[in-house]
Design a protein around this motif. Structure first.
Motif, PDB file in Angstrom:
ATOM      1  N   LEU A  46       0.826  -1.214   0.000  1.00 26.70           N
ATOM      2  CA  LEU A  46       0.000   0.000   0.000  1.00 26.70           C
ATOM      3  C   LEU A  46       0.858   1.261   0.000  1.00 26.70           C
ATOM      4  O   LEU A  46       0.439   2.299  -0.508  1.00 26.70           O
ATOM      5  CB  LEU A  46      -0.935  -0.007   1.209  1.00 26.70           C
ATOM      6  N   MET A  47       2.060   1.181   0.572  1.00 26.34           N
ATOM      7  CA  MET A  47       2.963   2.330   0.601  1.00 26.34           C
ATOM      8  C   MET A  47       3.662   2.550  -0.737  1.00 26.34           C
ATOM      9  O   MET A  47       4.362   3.544  -0.916  1.00 26.34           O
ATOM     10  CB  MET A  47       4.011   2.141   1.702  1.00 26.34           C
ATOM     11  N   GLY A  48       3.470   1.622  -1.663  1.00 25.26           N
ATOM     12  CA  GLY A  48       4.031   1.803  -2.998  1.00 25.26           C
ATOM     13  C   GLY A  48       5.386   1.162  -3.211  1.00 25.26           C
ATOM     14  O   GLY A  48       6.035   1.437  -4.234  1.00 25.26           O
ATOM     15  N   LEU A  49       5.836   0.320  -2.288  1.00 27.48           N
ATOM     16  CA  LEU A  49       7.117  -0.355  -2.485  1.00 27.48           C
ATOM     17  C   LEU A  49       7.013  -1.365  -3.635  1.00 27.48           C
ATOM     18  O   LEU A  49       5.918  -1.818  -3.993  1.00 27.48           O
ATOM     19  CB  LEU A  49       7.550  -1.064  -1.200  1.00 27.48           C
ATOM     20  N   ASN A  50       8.143  -1.712  -4.204  1.00 27.47           N
ATOM     21  CA  ASN A  50       8.176  -2.645  -5.326  1.00 27.47           C
ATOM     22  C   ASN A  50       7.455  -3.946  -4.960  1.00 27.47           C
ATOM     23  O   ASN A  50       7.777  -4.580  -3.948  1.00 27.47           O
ATOM     24  CB  ASN A  50       9.628  -2.935  -5.709  1.00 27.47           C
ATOM     25  N   MET A  51       6.479  -4.338  -5.767  1.00 30.95           N
ATOM     26  CA  MET A  51       5.639  -5.475  -5.412  1.00 30.95           C
ATOM     27  C   MET A  51       6.404  -6.794  -5.435  1.00 30.95           C
ATOM     28  O   MET A  51       6.244  -7.640  -4.560  1.00 30.95           O
ATOM     29  CB  MET A  51       4.427  -5.523  -6.341  1.00 30.95           C
ATOM     30  N   SER A  52       7.230  -7.001  -6.456  1.00 35.48           N
ATOM     31  CA  SER A  52       7.989  -8.247  -6.534  1.00 35.48           C
ATOM     32  C   SER A  52       8.958  -8.371  -5.366  1.00 35.48           C
ATOM     33  O   SER A  52       9.049  -9.419  -4.719  1.00 35.48           O
ATOM     34  CB  SER A  52       8.753  -8.310  -7.860  1.00 35.48           C
ATOM     35  N   GLY A  53       9.678  -7.286  -5.090  1.00 31.30           N
ATOM     36  CA  GLY A  53      10.629  -7.299  -3.979  1.00 31.30           C
ATOM     37  C   GLY A  53       9.950  -7.491  -2.645  1.00 31.30           C
ATOM     38  O   GLY A  53      10.452  -8.216  -1.768  1.00 31.30           O
ATOM     39  N   THR A  54       8.789  -6.871  -2.459  1.00 27.98           N
ATOM     40  CA  THR A  54       8.054  -7.014  -1.207  1.00 27.98           C
ATOM     41  C   THR A  54       7.575  -8.445  -1.001  1.00 27.98           C
ATOM     42  O   THR A  54       7.694  -9.014   0.092  1.00 27.98           O
ATOM     43  CB  THR A  54       6.837  -6.062  -1.201  1.00 27.98           C
ATOM     44  N   ALA A  55       7.038  -9.055  -2.067  1.00 30.84           N
ATOM     45  CA  ALA A  55       6.515 -10.418  -1.950  1.00 30.84           C
ATOM     46  C   ALA A  55       7.613 -11.420  -1.654  1.00 30.84           C
ATOM     47  O   ALA A  55       7.455 -12.302  -0.791  1.00 30.84           O
ATOM     48  CB  ALA A  55       5.783 -10.804  -3.235  1.00 30.84           C
ATOM     49  N   ILE A  56       8.752 -11.319  -2.343  1.00 31.57           N
ATOM     50  CA  ILE A  56       9.826 -12.287  -2.133  1.00 31.57           C
ATOM     51  C   ILE A  56      10.479 -12.063  -0.772  1.00 31.57           C
ATOM     52  O   ILE A  56      10.915 -13.026  -0.110  1.00 31.57           O
ATOM     53  CB  ILE A  56      10.882 -12.204  -3.268  1.00 31.57           C
ATOM     54  N   THR A  57      10.529 -10.814  -0.295  1.00 32.25           N
ATOM     55  CA  THR A  57      11.068 -10.532   1.043  1.00 32.25           C
ATOM     56  C   THR A  57      10.173 -11.151   2.118  1.00 32.25           C
ATOM     57  O   THR A  57      10.664 -11.757   3.079  1.00 32.25           O
ATOM     58  CB  THR A  57      11.184  -9.016   1.266  1.00 32.25           C
ATOM     59  N   ALA A  58       8.856 -11.005   1.956  1.00 29.20           N
ATOM     60  CA  ALA A  58       7.927 -11.610   2.913  1.00 29.20           C
ATOM     61  C   ALA A  58       8.056 -13.132   2.904  1.00 29.20           C
ATOM     62  O   ALA A  58       8.038 -13.773   3.965  1.00 29.20           O
ATOM     63  CB  ALA A  58       6.486 -11.200   2.573  1.00 29.20           C
ATOM     64  N   ALA A  59       8.209 -13.723   1.722  1.00 34.66           N
ATOM     65  CA  ALA A  59       8.366 -15.177   1.630  1.00 34.66           C
ATOM     66  C   ALA A  59       9.628 -15.638   2.341  1.00 34.66           C
ATOM     67  O   ALA A  59       9.610 -16.622   3.098  1.00 34.66           O
ATOM     68  CB  ALA A  59       8.397 -15.602   0.166  1.00 34.66           C
TER      69      ALA A  59
END
Length: 469
Positions: A288-301
């Motif tokens: 929601l803050m606009g961070l890179n979606m791919s990077g955010t998803a793989i970081t969470a994983a």
């Protein structure tokens, strides 16, 4: 783009046609190799026929989309282990007030879970819940299964991570997670609501009257059984085993009953679940803050793998690598078909009549997207039309360019409700419902079409009115 040489146009069309046939009919008798192999075959033929080079084929694979898809699948796997879907299942039966109330609950839970965890995942884990609820209340499964599948498709429009075509649109368009969600959420809410009303209208008689003869094994399901739905086989530590009784779990090579576990172990399990939920909430906030979606998803994983503090292989085995390979082949095949010049030529013929700022043009455009989404599937439709629609709309104004991407996301996704073959979520519900032991139910093509056509037309029109305004 000008038309390519005649030979390349013919050979590229043949390769794309083979991909399309195997994607829509994976068990075609003459070549029953499935969707994934069919996608790779189409990509390989594009190179063999010299429609594109090997380097061009590699360049056409969109890595950010694959990373985003991989990350969301891993996160969904950990959420399943943390009983997130079990808690969602409890919402379906908590203080229920009858069949029509259940329809609304299923629509709501299906839509919300699909927006956050993807529509395919939601349908995969909620189908058995829905069948058990129908059986517990001695009601016909058909309207409840349709509520699950159709609302999953509609609800998945709300976020860029709700379905694969939204992932493609979010990556290619540059529209932020917040802009995407706020722009399309009103249409999603109204779409889910009117979809539920239509279900009640069409199946009102079935929902008002229970089956004439009660199933002799209906007592098998009670509130507790529904709440303790068992997911997949024990391939992961801490995961409930299908063949084991309720409350038994498989951990470190042995079965144990969580009611007899020491307080320290229960505390650790609750702490681990809380950490999983915090990571997922953090991922959503970051998006929601606009961070890179791919990077955010793989970081969470990766954060979830570390928090699990054990070998991640069992969790990684839950990832659908066949889907990732299907996407790779599809990217190459669609890009090869684009290089023939056929899509550009067809778009140039249609563009004057498909202006997004005119009602008639918007209707024509929506009809084209709806038809293509059911003929070639929604993700290839997005890949074929996305950039062209955006470029045409940008000539009107930058605001219309963003609106074009949202309209494409809305129509291509809702179009999946038209027929049983229109969406992978539909097929998942159908296949899962057939496989449930002692409760199997076949949702036929015609049963789905009876509801799918009016639902798709109604919900698509409602969303377009909101998105256009």
């Amino acid at each position: 783009m000008a038309m390519a040489a005649c030979v390349k146009v013919i050979l590229g069309s043949v390769a794309f046609a083979i991909f399309w046939v195997l994607a829509v009919f994976p068990a075609v008798p003459c070549l029953p190799i499935g969707r994934t192999a069919g996608s790779l075959l189409g990509a390989t033929l594009m190179v063999i026929f010299q429609v594109m080079t090997v380097d061009q084929a590699y360049e056409s694979i969109d890595l950010p989309i694959l990373v985003l898809l991989f990350g969301t699948m891993v996160v969904s796997g950990y959420l399943e282990r943390a009983d997130a879907f079990k808690y969602l299942g409890k919402l379906l039966t908590w203080k229920s007030k009858g069949a029509k109330d259940l329809i609304f609950r299923i629509c709501l839970v299906s839509a919300v879970s699909s927006a956050l965890f993807t529509n395919d995942t939601s349908c995969m884990v909620l189908t058995e819940f829905v069948l058990k609820i129908a059986r517990e209340n001695n009601l016909p499964p058909e309207p409840f299964l349709l509520a699950l599948a159709s609302s999953a498709n509609i609800g998945s429009t709300a976020t860029p991570i709700g379905n694969p075509q939204n992932l493609v649109i979010a990556t290619q368009s540059g529209v932020s997670f917040w802009e995407f969600a706020t722009g399309i959420l009103p249409a999603t809410i109204l779409g889910v609501f009117f979809n539920a009303l239509l279900l009640i209208f069409i199946y009102g008689d079935l929902l008002s009257v229970k089956k004439d003869q009660e199933d002799p094994t209906a007592g098998f399901v009670n509130g507790e059984c529904v709440n303790s739905h068992q997911f997949s086989p024990a391939t992961m530590g801490g995961h409930r085993v299908n063949s084991e009784p309720e409350n038994h779990w498989f951990l470190n090579g042995a079965y144990w009953d969580h009611r007899d576990q020491p307080c320290s172990r229960r505390w650790k399990m609750q702490l681990w679940k809380s950490c999983v939920y915090l990571v997922v909430v953090g991922m959503l906030v970051s998006l929601l803050m606009g961070l890179n979606m791919s990077g955010t998803a793989i970081t969470a994983a990766l954060a979830l793998m570390i928090l699990d503090f054990k070998d991640a292989v069992p969790c990684l085995e839950k990832v659908s690598y066949s889907l990732l390979l299907f996407f790779c082949g599809m990217f190459v095949t669609v890009q090869g078909f684009n290089r023939t010049g056929i899509p550009s030529t067809l778009w140039e013929l249609m563009e004057p009549y498909a202006k997004i700022d005119e009602i008639s043009g918007l209707a024509i455009l929506a009809l084209v997207i709806l038809i293509l989404s059911n003929l070639v599937s929604n993700v290839p439709t997005v890949l074929l039309l996305g950039a062209r629609m955006a470029a045409s709309s940008a000539l009107i104004s930058p605001a219309f360019e963003k609106k074009a991407w949202l309209i494409l996301a809305w129509v291509s996704t809702v179009a999946g409700n038209l027929s049983l073959l229109g969406s992978a979520a539909n097929l998942i519900v159908c296949e899962q419902a057939c496989r449930v032991p002692d409760m199997g139910y076949t949702l036929t093509f015609w049963k789905h079409l009876k509801f799918g056509v009016p639902s798709t037309l109604l919900v698509t029109a409602i969303g377009l009115m909101l998105l256009k305004s």
